[in-house]
Design an enzyme around this catalytic site. Structure first.
Site, short mmCIF file in Angstrom:
data_model
loop_
_atom_site.label_atom_id
_atom_site.label_comp_id
_atom_site.label_asym_id
_atom_site.label_seq_id
_atom_site.Cartn_x
_atom_site.Cartn_y
_atom_site.Cartn_z
N GLY A 96 0.79 -1.23 0.00
CA GLY A 96 0.00 0.00 0.00
C GLY A 96 0.82 1.28 0.00
N THR A 120 -1.98 -2.18 8.56
CA THR A 120 -2.38 -1.05 7.69
C THR A 120 -3.43 -1.47 6.66
OG1 THR A 120 -0.92 -1.22 5.75
CG2 THR A 120 0.06 -0.34 7.77
N LYS A 137 -14.14 2.09 8.92
CA LYS A 137 -12.99 2.40 9.77
C LYS A 137 -13.43 2.52 11.24
CE LYS A 137 -9.34 2.74 8.45
NZ LYS A 137 -8.37 1.62 8.19
N PRO A 193 -5.08 9.14 10.75
CA PRO A 193 -4.73 10.26 9.86
C PRO A 193 -5.96 10.89 9.23
CG PRO A 193 -3.63 8.19 9.20
CD PRO A 193 -4.71 7.84 10.18
P1 NAP Z 1 -3.73 1.57 -0.26
O1 NAP Z 1 -2.49 1.92 -0.94
O2 NAP Z 1 -4.88 1.18 -1.17
O3 NAP Z 1 -3.48 0.43 0.79
C1 NAP Z 1 -4.46 -0.46 1.18
C2 NAP Z 1 -3.80 -1.80 1.39
O4 NAP Z 1 -4.80 -2.73 1.84
C3 NAP Z 1 -3.22 -2.38 0.10
O5 NAP Z 1 -1.98 -2.94 0.38
C4 NAP Z 1 -4.23 -3.46 -0.26
O6 NAP Z 1 -3.68 -4.55 -0.96
C5 NAP Z 1 -4.66 -3.91 1.11
N1 NAP Z 1 -5.91 -4.66 1.00
C6 NAP Z 1 -7.11 -4.22 0.60
N2 NAP Z 1 -7.99 -5.24 0.62
C7 NAP Z 1 -7.32 -6.35 1.01
C8 NAP Z 1 -7.66 -7.70 1.23
N3 NAP Z 1 -8.89 -8.16 1.04
N4 NAP Z 1 -6.69 -8.54 1.67
C9 NAP Z 1 -5.42 -8.12 1.88
N5 NAP Z 1 -5.03 -6.84 1.69
C10 NAP Z 1 -5.97 -5.97 1.26
O7 NAP Z 1 -4.29 2.76 0.62
P2 NAP Z 1 -3.60 3.62 1.79
O8 NAP Z 1 -4.04 5.01 1.56
O9 NAP Z 1 -2.16 3.32 1.91
O10 NAP Z 1 -4.37 3.06 3.06
C11 NAP Z 1 -3.71 2.29 4.05
C12 NAP Z 1 -4.45 2.41 5.34
O11 NAP Z 1 -4.49 3.77 5.74
C13 NAP Z 1 -5.91 1.95 5.29
O12 NAP Z 1 -6.20 1.29 6.50
C14 NAP Z 1 -6.69 3.26 5.20
O13 NAP Z 1 -7.99 3.14 5.73
C15 NAP Z 1 -5.82 4.14 6.10
N6 NAP Z 1 -5.97 5.58 5.90
C16 NAP Z 1 -5.68 6.14 4.70
C17 NAP Z 1 -5.80 7.52 4.54
C18 NAP Z 1 -5.46 8.19 3.24
O14 NAP Z 1 -5.81 9.38 3.08
N7 NAP Z 1 -4.77 7.51 2.32
C19 NAP Z 1 -6.25 8.31 5.61
C20 NAP Z 1 -6.55 7.70 6.82
C21 NAP Z 1 -6.39 6.33 6.95
P3 NAP Z 1 -3.69 -4.59 -2.56
O15 NAP Z 1 -2.48 -3.81 -2.95
O16 NAP Z 1 -3.60 -6.04 -2.89
O17 NAP Z 1 -4.97 -3.96 -3.00
#
Ligand code: NAP
Length: 348
Positions: A17, A87, A166, A190
């Site tokens: 991610g 994460t 979440k 975040p």
């Molecule tokens: P991201 O790049 O899409 O990361 C999400 C990760 O979750 C990816 O590695 C994805 O794997 C994995 N995932 C999703 N479904 C899955 C499944 N069924 N089994 C195993 N892995 C799975 O997004 P990110 O922005 O880095 O988000 C990471 C975390 O931060 C999340 O928990 C999100 O809620 C939190 N967050 C993000 C933000 C933001 O603004 N970006 C803000 C607050 C919190 P694949 O690569 O295989 O899809």
């Protein structure tokens, strides 16, 4: 209070991610052995950046396949770890027609499955969960000053399903944590994350949203929408600090401040000039409301978020995790430049 032995492996779920990439990088820089789980190890393009990092940095990396919906999938990678960073959870701008399978099941069942493994693996002392400000609030109309005391009580499966996923996942994590006393739980909450990605393949809503500043989506204007924002590198640092600071505890809102979408457009225009169709004005709320379904959002979202102002209190993150925040200008410019460099928006 848990002191984590840095010579023991650290597990990071969702290693492919956007946020996780920086966490893995910082751990490898510190010489830590990282056990990263990815949904599918058969997709080399998803992990190429991690393998490249591992070649040049002192730490060691091992990849494991683990789907959030597969009970028991996380135990093997966790053996011998004292610290687990969870994460993995879908963060997509568009949830599709079935929010339960898109967001809710992976967030909630994934958290249950990861924490069941934590309960089963006796070496684990601390879990750092990537929650979200979405677990703190549902809509900006819910309040004007949010702290770690607040919980999102207004989202549901049909309204703001990502926020709902979440909130219920974090609540479940605290419930599971309270049922034992071997490992402690720290959450990172975040606000909207921006900043350069180490990977080209993430589906993160952060990257999708930044791309819209370059692809013309926002050329006729952006909604009067003001979010808390934070740099992805600061978010990753917060995870590291949370993991290795023995006395750290509780929930942590991460925000470098509140900014309007138009402010991002202004920063980009000032730096990159008129080469891209950056937004120059705010679109009227009634127009955004009418067009909401065409813009991939809902009228209920527009009604309860556009035009509101809320503050996200970052005081505790600074005190408990010793965080310093990058200025938004640096975050936005570095992010857009990475999109250009990686060919995700055209070079002009
Ligand atoms: P991201 O790049 O899409 O990361 C999400 C990760 O979750 C990816 O590695 C994805 O794997 C994995 N995932 C999703 N479904 C899955 C499944 N069924 N089994 C195993 N892995 C799975 O997004 P990110 O922005 O880095 O988000 C990471 C975390 O931060 C999340 O928990 C999100 O809620 C939190 N967050 C993000 C933000 C933001 O603004 N970006 C803000 C607050 C919190 P694949 O690569 O295989 O899809």
């Amino acid at each position: 209070m848990q002191a984590i032995d840095k010579s023991k492996p650290v597990m990071v779920t969702g290693g492919s991610g956007y946020i996780a990439g920086w966490i893995v990088k910082y751990l490898l820089e510190e010489g830590v052995t990282v056990r990263a789980t990815v949904r599918d190890t058969g997709l080399p393009e998803k992990v190429a950046h991690l393998n490249r990092l591992a070649e040049s940095l002192p730490g060691k990396l091992r990849l494991f396949a683990a789907d959030l919906l597969n009970p028991g999938a996380f135990e093997q990678a966790m053996q011998g770890c004292e610290l687990v960073m969870h994460t993995a959870s879908p963060f997509l701008l568009k949830g599709g027609k079935d929010p339960r399978s898109t967001f809710i099941r992976p967030a909630l069942e994934g958290t249950r499955n990861v924490l069941a493994a934590v309960n089963a693996v006796s070496t684990v002392k601390r879990v750092v969960l990537t929650s979200s400000a979405a677990a703190i609030y549902g809509d900006l109309a819910d309040g004007d000053a949010f702290t770690e005391e607040h919980w999102n009580t207004t989202s549901s499966e049909t309204h703001q399903p990502y926020n709902y996923s979440k909130a219920i996942a974090e609540k479940e994590a605290w419930k599971i944590n309270r049922s034992q006393d071997r490992w402690d739980l720290i959450t990172i909450n975040p606000t909207m994350v921006f900043g350069p990605a180490l990977t080209k393949t993430t589906a993160s809503g952060s990257v999708a949203l930044m791309k819209q500043f370059g692809d013309g989506t926002a050329r006729f204007g952006v909604p009067d929408f003001a979010m808390g924002m934070v740099d992805v590198r600061d978010v990753a640092r917060a995870h590291i600090q949370a993991g290795f600071t023995p006395e750290a505890s509780g929930r942590h809102i991460l925000s470098a401040g509140e900014f309007q979408l138009l402010e991002i457009g202004r920063i980009l225009k000032e730096h990159f000039g008129d080469r891209y169709p950056f937004p120059k004005k705010t679109a009227p709320k009634f127009l955004v409301y009418l067009l909401a379904p065409l813009l991939g959002t809902t009228r209920a979202f527009v009604k309860k978020n556009v035009g509101y102002r809320a503050r996200f209190d970052n005081t505790y993150s600074i005190k408990d995790l010793n965080l310093t925040y990058r200025p938004l200008k640096e975050t936005v410019i570095d992010h857009f430049q990475q999109l250009i460099d990686d060919g995700l928006v055209p070079k002009k």
